[in-house]
Scaffold this motif. Structure first.
Motif, PDB file in Angstrom:
ATOM      1  N   THR A 157       1.082  -1.349   0.037  1.00  0.00           N
ATOM      2  CA  THR A 157       0.039   0.103   0.148  1.00  0.00           C
ATOM      3  C   THR A 157       0.993   1.196  -0.023  1.00  0.00           C
ATOM      4  O   THR A 157       1.598   1.496   0.779  1.00  0.00           O
ATOM      5  N   GLN A 158       0.564   1.986  -1.156  1.00  0.00           N
ATOM      6  CA  GLN A 158       1.545   3.266  -1.250  1.00  0.00           C
ATOM      7  C   GLN A 158       1.196   4.374   0.055  1.00  0.00           C
ATOM      8  O   GLN A 158       0.141   4.379   0.312  1.00  0.00           O
ATOM      9  N   VAL A 159       2.224   4.810   0.850  1.00  0.00           N
ATOM     10  CA  VAL A 159       2.113   5.441   1.943  1.00  0.00           C
ATOM     11  C   VAL A 159       1.658   7.004   1.664  1.00  0.00           C
ATOM     12  O   VAL A 159       0.857   7.560   1.975  1.00  0.00           O
ATOM     13  N   ASP A 160       2.361   7.336   0.440  1.00  0.00           N
ATOM     14  CA  ASP A 160       2.266   8.857  -0.100  1.00  0.00           C
ATOM     15  C   ASP A 160       1.653   8.733  -1.414  1.00  0.00           C
ATOM     16  O   ASP A 160       2.421   8.206  -2.145  1.00  0.00           O
ATOM     17  N   PRO A 161       0.589   9.152  -1.915  1.00  0.00           N
ATOM     18  CA  PRO A 161       0.139   8.838  -3.422  1.00  0.00           C
ATOM     19  C   PRO A 161       1.056   9.644  -4.483  1.00  0.00           C
ATOM     20  O   PRO A 161       0.956   9.097  -5.399  1.00  0.00           O
ATOM     21  N   ASN A 162       1.812  10.545  -3.580  1.00  0.00           N
ATOM     22  CA  ASN A 162       2.762  11.148  -5.060  1.00  0.00           C
ATOM     23  C   ASN A 162       4.382  10.497  -4.968  1.00  0.00           C
ATOM     24  O   ASN A 162       5.332  10.980  -5.374  1.00  0.00           O
ATOM     25  N   ASP A 163       4.331   9.398  -4.024  1.00  0.00           N
ATOM     26  CA  ASP A 163       5.804   8.769  -3.832  1.00  0.00           C
ATOM     27  C   ASP A 163       5.627   7.045  -3.938  1.00  0.00           C
ATOM     28  O   ASP A 163       5.192   6.580  -2.826  1.00  0.00           O
ATOM     29  N   ALA A 164       5.904   6.449  -4.970  1.00  0.00           N
ATOM     30  CA  ALA A 164       5.650   5.060  -5.234  1.00  0.00           C
ATOM     31  C   ALA A 164       6.910   4.549  -4.434  1.00  0.00           C
ATOM     32  O   ALA A 164       6.968   3.297  -4.413  1.00  0.00           O
ATOM     33  N   GLY A 165       7.958   5.387  -3.931  1.00  0.00           N
ATOM     34  CA  GLY A 165       9.159   4.671  -3.277  1.00  0.00           C
ATOM     35  C   GLY A 165       8.907   4.476  -1.895  1.00  0.00           C
ATOM     36  O   GLY A 165       9.886   4.079  -1.277  1.00  0.00           O
ATOM     37  N   ALA A 166       7.940   4.782  -1.258  1.00  0.00           N
ATOM     38  CA  ALA A 166       7.519   4.532  -0.098  1.00  0.00           C
ATOM     39  C   ALA A 166       6.207   3.684   0.239  1.00  0.00           C
ATOM     40  O   ALA A 166       5.047   4.368  -0.136  1.00  0.00           O
ATOM     41  N   GLN A 167       6.272   2.279   0.850  1.00  0.00           N
ATOM     42  CA  GLN A 167       5.204   1.500   0.445  1.00  0.00           C
ATOM     43  C   GLN A 167       5.130   0.695   1.936  1.00  0.00           C
ATOM     44  O   GLN A 167       6.252   0.274   2.415  1.00  0.00           O
ATOM     45  N   ASN A 168       3.735   0.694   2.554  1.00  0.00           N
ATOM     46  CA  ASN A 168       3.566  -0.327   3.718  1.00  0.00           C
ATOM     47  C   ASN A 168       3.564  -1.479   2.956  1.00  0.00           C
ATOM     48  O   ASN A 168       2.905  -1.920   2.028  1.00  0.00           O
ATOM     49  N   GLU A 169       4.257  -2.812   3.483  1.00  0.00           N
ATOM     50  CA  GLU A 169       4.361  -3.858   3.078  1.00  0.00           C
ATOM     51  C   GLU A 169       4.101  -5.017   3.890  1.00  0.00           C
ATOM     52  O   GLU A 169       4.494  -5.196   4.952  1.00  0.00           O
ATOM     53  N   GLU A 170       2.748  -5.778   3.781  1.00  0.00           N
ATOM     54  CA  GLU A 170       2.260  -6.748   4.966  1.00  0.00           C
ATOM     55  C   GLU A 170       2.559  -8.057   4.099  1.00  0.00           C
ATOM     56  O   GLU A 170       2.405  -8.338   3.057  1.00  0.00           O
ATOM     57  N   ASN A 171       3.229  -8.833   4.891  1.00  0.00           N
ATOM     58  CA  ASN A 171       3.798 -10.284   4.500  1.00  0.00           C
ATOM     59  C   ASN A 171       3.112 -11.433   5.424  1.00  0.00           C
ATOM     60  O   ASN A 171       2.883 -11.018   6.526  1.00  0.00           O
ATOM     61  N   VAL A 172       2.688 -12.579   4.670  1.00  0.00           N
ATOM     62  CA  VAL A 172       2.119 -13.492   5.578  1.00  0.00           C
ATOM     63  C   VAL A 172       2.971 -14.714   5.257  1.00  0.00           C
ATOM     64  O   VAL A 172       2.705 -15.135   3.722  1.00  0.00           O
ATOM     65  N   GLU A 173       3.695 -15.690   5.850  1.00  0.00           N
ATOM     66  CA  GLU A 173       4.088 -16.844   5.013  1.00  0.00           C
ATOM     67  C   GLU A 173       2.858 -17.806   4.769  1.00  0.00           C
ATOM     68  O   GLU A 173       2.058 -18.075   5.343  1.00  0.00           O
ATOM     69  N   LEU A 174       3.334 -18.573   3.649  1.00  0.00           N
ATOM     70  CA  LEU A 174       2.481 -19.614   2.996  1.00  0.00           C
ATOM     71  C   LEU A 174       3.289 -20.864   3.254  1.00  0.00           C
ATOM     72  O   LEU A 174       4.548 -20.939   2.995  1.00  0.00           O
ATOM     73  N   THR A 175       2.468 -22.131   3.196  1.00  0.00           N
ATOM     74  CA  THR A 175       3.282 -23.231   2.910  1.00  0.00           C
ATOM     75  C   THR A 175       3.098 -23.537   1.368  1.00  0.00           C
ATOM     76  O   THR A 175       2.453 -22.901   0.641  1.00  0.00           O
ATOM     77  N   SER A 176       4.126 -24.455   0.978  1.00  0.00           N
ATOM     78  CA  SER A 176       3.979 -24.718  -0.344  1.00  0.00           C
ATOM     79  C   SER A 176       2.666 -25.041  -0.994  1.00  0.00           C
ATOM     80  O   SER A 176       2.322 -24.610  -1.979  1.00  0.00           O
ATOM     81  N   GLU A 177       1.963 -26.093  -0.256  1.00  0.00           N
ATOM     82  CA  GLU A 177       0.531 -26.347  -0.627  1.00  0.00           C
ATOM     83  C   GLU A 177      -0.225 -24.929  -0.928  1.00  0.00           C
ATOM     84  O   GLU A 177      -1.071 -25.149  -1.829  1.00  0.00           O
ATOM     85  N   GLU A 178      -0.218 -24.295   0.012  1.00  0.00           N
ATOM     86  CA  GLU A 178      -1.129 -22.908  -0.018  1.00  0.00           C
ATOM     87  C   GLU A 178      -0.778 -22.228  -1.279  1.00  0.00           C
ATOM     88  O   GLU A 178      -1.547 -21.704  -1.945  1.00  0.00           O
ATOM     89  N   PHE A 179       0.744 -22.021  -1.380  1.00  0.00           N
ATOM     90  CA  PHE A 179       1.082 -21.376  -2.674  1.00  0.00           C
ATOM     91  C   PHE A 179       0.530 -21.912  -4.004  1.00  0.00           C
ATOM     92  O   PHE A 179      -0.003 -21.131  -4.780  1.00  0.00           O
ATOM     93  N   ALA A 180       0.708 -23.447  -3.821  1.00  0.00           N
ATOM     94  CA  ALA A 180       0.384 -24.044  -5.059  1.00  0.00           C
ATOM     95  C   ALA A 180      -1.114 -23.816  -5.222  1.00  0.00           C
ATOM     96  O   ALA A 180      -1.603 -23.627  -6.532  1.00  0.00           O
ATOM     97  N   ALA A 181      -1.886 -23.870  -4.550  1.00  0.00           N
ATOM     98  CA  ALA A 181      -3.411 -23.600  -4.687  1.00  0.00           C
ATOM     99  C   ALA A 181      -3.742 -22.282  -5.043  1.00  0.00           C
ATOM    100  O   ALA A 181      -4.693 -22.233  -5.918  1.00  0.00           O
ATOM    101  N   LEU A 182      -3.130 -21.070  -4.359  1.00  0.00           N
ATOM    102  CA  LEU A 182      -3.517 -19.977  -4.858  1.00  0.00           C
ATOM    103  C   LEU A 182      -2.984 -19.723  -6.584  1.00  0.00           C
ATOM    104  O   LEU A 182      -3.699 -18.882  -7.075  1.00  0.00           O
ATOM    105  N   ALA A 183      -1.800 -20.170  -6.644  1.00  0.00           N
ATOM    106  CA  ALA A 183      -1.271 -20.035  -8.125  1.00  0.00           C
ATOM    107  C   ALA A 183      -2.144 -20.574  -9.110  1.00  0.00           C
ATOM    108  O   ALA A 183      -1.923 -20.075 -10.204  1.00  0.00           O
ATOM    109  N   GLU A 184      -2.926 -21.588  -8.644  1.00  0.00           N
ATOM    110  CA  GLU A 184      -3.785 -21.879  -9.824  1.00  0.00           C
ATOM    111  C   GLU A 184      -4.957 -20.966 -10.088  1.00  0.00           C
ATOM    112  O   GLU A 184      -5.705 -21.003 -10.993  1.00  0.00           O
ATOM    113  N   GLY A 185      -4.922 -20.089  -9.183  1.00  0.00           N
ATOM    114  CA  GLY A 185      -6.336 -19.082  -9.479  1.00  0.00           C
ATOM    115  C   GLY A 185      -6.099 -18.208 -10.706  1.00  0.00           C
ATOM    116  O   GLY A 185      -5.153 -18.318 -11.351  1.00  0.00           O
TER     117      GLY A 185
END
Length: 174
Positions: free
Chosen positions: A58-86
């Motif tokens: 999510t961009q912090v400042d609409p005028n600066d793409a170089g500053a973003q909040n980044e939310e990460n959640v770990e996935l298992t390989s099985e979760e990744f494979a299922a989502l990648a099929e989407g």
């Protein structure tokens, strides 16, 4: 468990392949961006070697793409494979970690339909560090604020799809 971090970065088109890149640590990445029918997808799943994650930027400042909040959640390989099929748009690249003047340049060498595109990113701890950074010679031009170079826009495209944009910066496929 989700993590949230502020990402401060600069992105450059590569002027050349940096010297010594072939000896650097690297990982093959596959990204899938969702939803597929948006111009600039903000949700991504990523395979980085044997690690898998779900990310929302999510961009912090609409005028600066170089500053973003980044939310990460770990996935298992099985979760990744299922989502990648989407219904997502994919891109593949090799990310090299190049030491440069006390920093790490992340050199993304794209493969598949985007072969020829090389983007180099630097991350910073503070806005002041980012502001004071001097572009290395192996970088052609700062494209941090260019929407067409964002992963969520690039995914599903070919080099030919973005060639006109690249030509504005005199970029030559590497």
């Amino acid at each position: 468990m989700a993590t949230l971090e502020l990402e401060l970065e600069l992105s450059y088109l590569a002027a050349s392949i940096p010297q010594g890149l072939e000896t650097c640590a690297h990982k093959d990445l596959m990204d899938v961006y969702f939803p597929a029918n948006t111009q600039h997808a903000k949700l991504r799943i990523r395979q980085k070697g044997d690690q898998f994650e779900f990310t929302k930027k999510t961009q912090v400042d609409p005028n600066d793409a170089g500053a973003q909040n980044e939310e990460n959640v770990e996935l298992t390989s099985e979760e990744f494979a299922a989502l990648a099929e989407g219904n997502g748009r994919k891109l593949t690249k090799t990310r090299y970690y190049l030491p440069y003047m006390g920093r790490t340049a992340e050199v993304d060498v794209f493969s598949g339909a985007l072969k020829g595109l090389v983007i180099i990113e630097f991350e910073f701890d503070t806005p002041e560090e980012k502001e004071a950074f001097i572009k290395p010679e192996f970088c052609l031009v700062d494209v941090t604020q260019e929407d067409f170079i964002a992963g969520g826009v690039l995914a599903g495209k070919s080099y030919e799809d973005i060639q006109t944009e690249l030509e504005r910066f005199n970029y030559v496929a590497l």
